[in-house]
Design an enzyme around this catalytic site. Structure first.
Site, PDB file in Angstrom:
ATOM      1  CG  ASP A  63      55.353  17.066  90.870  1.00 47.38           C
ATOM      2  OD1 ASP A  63      55.568  18.291  90.807  1.00 47.38           O
ATOM      3  OD2 ASP A  63      54.620  16.464  90.067  1.00 47.38           O
ATOM      4  CB  VAL A  84      57.124  16.207  81.444  1.00 46.35           C
ATOM      5  CG1 VAL A  84      58.427  15.724  80.819  1.00 46.35           C
ATOM      6  CG2 VAL A  84      57.368  17.423  82.323  1.00 46.35           C
ATOM      7  CG  HIS A 136      55.104  11.805  84.384  1.00 47.08           C
ATOM      8  ND1 HIS A 136      55.032  12.243  83.077  1.00 47.08           N
ATOM      9  CD2 HIS A 136      54.346  12.655  85.104  1.00 47.08           C
ATOM     10  CE1 HIS A 136      54.262  13.322  83.019  1.00 47.08           C
ATOM     11  NE2 HIS A 136      53.819  13.587  84.243  1.00 47.08           N
ATOM     12  CG  HIS A 196      51.430  12.602  88.849  1.00 46.83           C
ATOM     13  ND1 HIS A 196      51.988  13.821  89.146  1.00 46.83           N
ATOM     14  CD2 HIS A 196      51.263  12.580  87.497  1.00 46.83           C
ATOM     15  CE1 HIS A 196      52.134  14.510  88.035  1.00 46.83           C
ATOM     16  NE2 HIS A 196      51.709  13.781  87.020  1.00 46.83           N
TER      17      HIS A 196
END
Length: 148
Positions: free
Chosen positions: A35, A98, A102, A104
């Site tokens: 990230d 975004v 995704h 994390h």
């Protein structure tokens, strides 16, 4: 509808090599990279190569391969960063910075300053209110996936 890439998507641009990223893992369907604004060093994002916006858009046959990569990366982040554990999280639409699926993976240690979840917790007024919420979820499961 999932597509190979979406114009202007930051993650699709990273996957295409148009934007730099510190890649830590790649397979046929998944890429993982650090990230750019990590909570802690080693904070990694795991994304599908196809432009898929949310977890509910991920085709069923891709769920297993995607989460195998997430599982693999969770262990690697913990070991690589000498962390006691990890925080693994994914947002759908709300708080999704975004619009490309995704997960994390954030390395965690006791007393690292991260306080549980990033939002306030709320309790149910009573068991009846909790049961009404549970029934709404069960009802949605019986109805099946929403048409998109």
């Amino acid at each position: 509808m999932p597509g190979p890439e979406a114009a202007g998507c930051v993650f699709c641009r990273i996957l295409a090599g148009e934007l730099p990223a510190h890649r830590v893992y790649e397979d046929e369907e998944t890429v993982a990279f650090l990230d750019r604004r990590p909570l802690f060093h080693g904070h990694t994002l795991v994304v599908p190569r196809l432009h898929i916006e949310t977890l509910t858009d991920l085709p069923e046959e891709r769920v297993g391969p995607y989460f195998r990569a997430v599982r693999l990366l969770a262990g690697a982040v913990e070991r690589g960063m000498a962390a006691a554990g990890s925080f693994v999280a994914e947002n759908n639409r709300v708080s999704q910075s975004v619009p490309h699926l995704h997960v994390h993976i954030v390395p965690r240690n006791r007393k690292d300053g991260l306080r549980g979840f990033f939002w306030p917790r709320h309790t149910y007024a009573d068991d009846a209110e909790a049961e009404r919420a549970a029934e709404r979820v069960r009802s949605a499961l019986r109805a099946g996936p929403a048409a998109g």
